[in-house]
Design a protein around this motif. Structure first.
Motif, PDB file in Angstrom:
ATOM      1  N   UNK A  33      20.483   3.733  38.163  1.00 53.38           N
ATOM      2  CA  UNK A  33      20.362   3.618  39.617  1.00 53.38           C
ATOM      3  C   UNK A  33      21.355   4.562  40.279  1.00 53.38           C
ATOM      4  N   UNK A  34      21.300   5.830  39.878  1.00 50.83           N
ATOM      5  CA  UNK A  34      22.281   6.779  40.395  1.00 50.83           C
ATOM      6  C   UNK A  34      21.994   7.165  41.831  1.00 50.83           C
ATOM      7  N   UNK A  35      20.740   7.409  42.173  1.00 51.89           N
ATOM      8  CA  UNK A  35      20.386   7.801  43.517  1.00 51.89           C
ATOM      9  C   UNK A  35      20.910   9.176  43.879  1.00 51.89           C
ATOM     10  N   UNK A  36      20.996   9.425  45.159  1.00 49.58           N
ATOM     11  CA  UNK A  36      21.374  10.747  45.648  1.00 49.58           C
ATOM     12  C   UNK A  36      22.870  10.869  45.897  1.00 49.58           C
ATOM     13  N   UNK A  37      23.651   9.920  45.424  1.00 51.79           N
ATOM     14  CA  UNK A  37      25.110  10.006  45.607  1.00 51.79           C
ATOM     15  C   UNK A  37      25.640  11.245  44.916  1.00 51.79           C
ATOM     16  N   UNK A  38      26.599  11.831  45.518  1.00 50.87           N
ATOM     17  CA  UNK A  38      27.282  12.957  44.882  1.00 50.87           C
ATOM     18  C   UNK A  38      28.712  12.518  44.641  1.00 50.87           C
ATOM     19  N   UNK A  39      29.196  12.781  43.469  1.00 46.56           N
ATOM     20  CA  UNK A  39      30.548  12.382  43.113  1.00 46.56           C
ATOM     21  C   UNK A  39      31.398  13.639  42.943  1.00 46.56           C
ATOM     22  N   UNK A  40      32.549  13.688  43.613  1.00 44.68           N
ATOM     23  CA  UNK A  40      33.405  14.866  43.455  1.00 44.68           C
ATOM     24  C   UNK A  40      34.005  14.919  42.054  1.00 44.68           C
ATOM     25  N   UNK A  41      34.150  16.112  41.555  1.00 40.41           N
ATOM     26  CA  UNK A  41      34.799  16.298  40.256  1.00 40.41           C
ATOM     27  C   UNK A  41      35.874  17.365  40.414  1.00 40.41           C
ATOM     28  N   UNK A  42      36.858  17.294  39.575  1.00 40.76           N
ATOM     29  CA  UNK A  42      37.902  18.311  39.572  1.00 40.76           C
ATOM     30  C   UNK A  42      38.027  18.888  38.183  1.00 40.76           C
ATOM     31  N   UNK A  43      38.227  20.174  38.125  1.00 38.51           N
ATOM     32  CA  UNK A  43      38.467  20.847  36.862  1.00 38.51           C
ATOM     33  C   UNK A  43      39.936  21.254  36.832  1.00 38.51           C
ATOM     34  N   UNK A  44      40.608  20.857  35.814  1.00 45.74           N
ATOM     35  CA  UNK A  44      42.007  21.244  35.688  1.00 45.74           C
ATOM     36  C   UNK A  44      42.185  22.262  34.585  1.00 45.74           C
ATOM     37  N   UNK A  45      43.095  23.128  34.783  1.00 48.47           N
ATOM     38  CA  UNK A  45      43.392  24.124  33.760  1.00 48.47           C
ATOM     39  C   UNK A  45      44.609  23.626  32.981  1.00 48.47           C
ATOM     40  N   UNK A  46      44.515  23.654  31.691  1.00 53.99           N
ATOM     41  CA  UNK A  46      45.692  23.269  30.895  1.00 53.99           C
ATOM     42  C   UNK A  46      46.656  24.433  30.882  1.00 53.99           C
ATOM     43  N   UNK A  47      47.918  24.118  31.017  1.00 56.60           N
ATOM     44  CA  UNK A  47      48.927  25.187  31.092  1.00 56.60           C
ATOM     45  C   UNK A  47      49.806  25.160  29.887  1.00 56.60           C
TER      46      UNK A  47
END
Length: 99
Positions: A85-99
């Motif tokens: 039941x995901x629907x049209x919701x959009x979920x923010x994601x973040x990409x992190x760079x490993x240092x």
């Protein structure tokens, strides 16, 4: 790509038909409201096994083993017991760079 004209829906549908006539079983149109072109159909009997309208699952006709409820053919993929039941919701994601 933002300044390019959108691909006409008829072109997407035609490309899908060409791919299917070439023997591909699971071909989808995208980025357009096209429930028939975004849905999954049983390769054996042609029944709609997963109905989709963009991010919304509109129908679910697979059993708990991923088989078509109309004819019992096994459909390729990994499936849950019931539709999500995901629907049209959009979920923010973040990409992190490993240092």
């Amino acid at each position: 790509m933002r300044d390019a004209p959108a691909t006409p829906a008829a072109t997407l549908s035609r490309a899908r038909q060409i791919a299917k006539s070439a023997g591909l079983r699971y071909v989808y149109t995208g980025n357009a409201h096209d429930e028939p072109g975004q849905s999954t159909y049983c390769h054996a009997c042609g029944a709609r096994v997963i109905g989709r309208d963009w991010y919304v699952i509109t129908s679910w006709a697979l059993d708990d083993k991923g088989c078509c409820r109309s004819c019992g053919a096994r459909c390729a993929g990994v499936f849950e017991e019931s539709r999500g039941a995901w629907g049209a919701r959009r979920m923010p994601i973040e990409f992190g760079l490993s240092r």
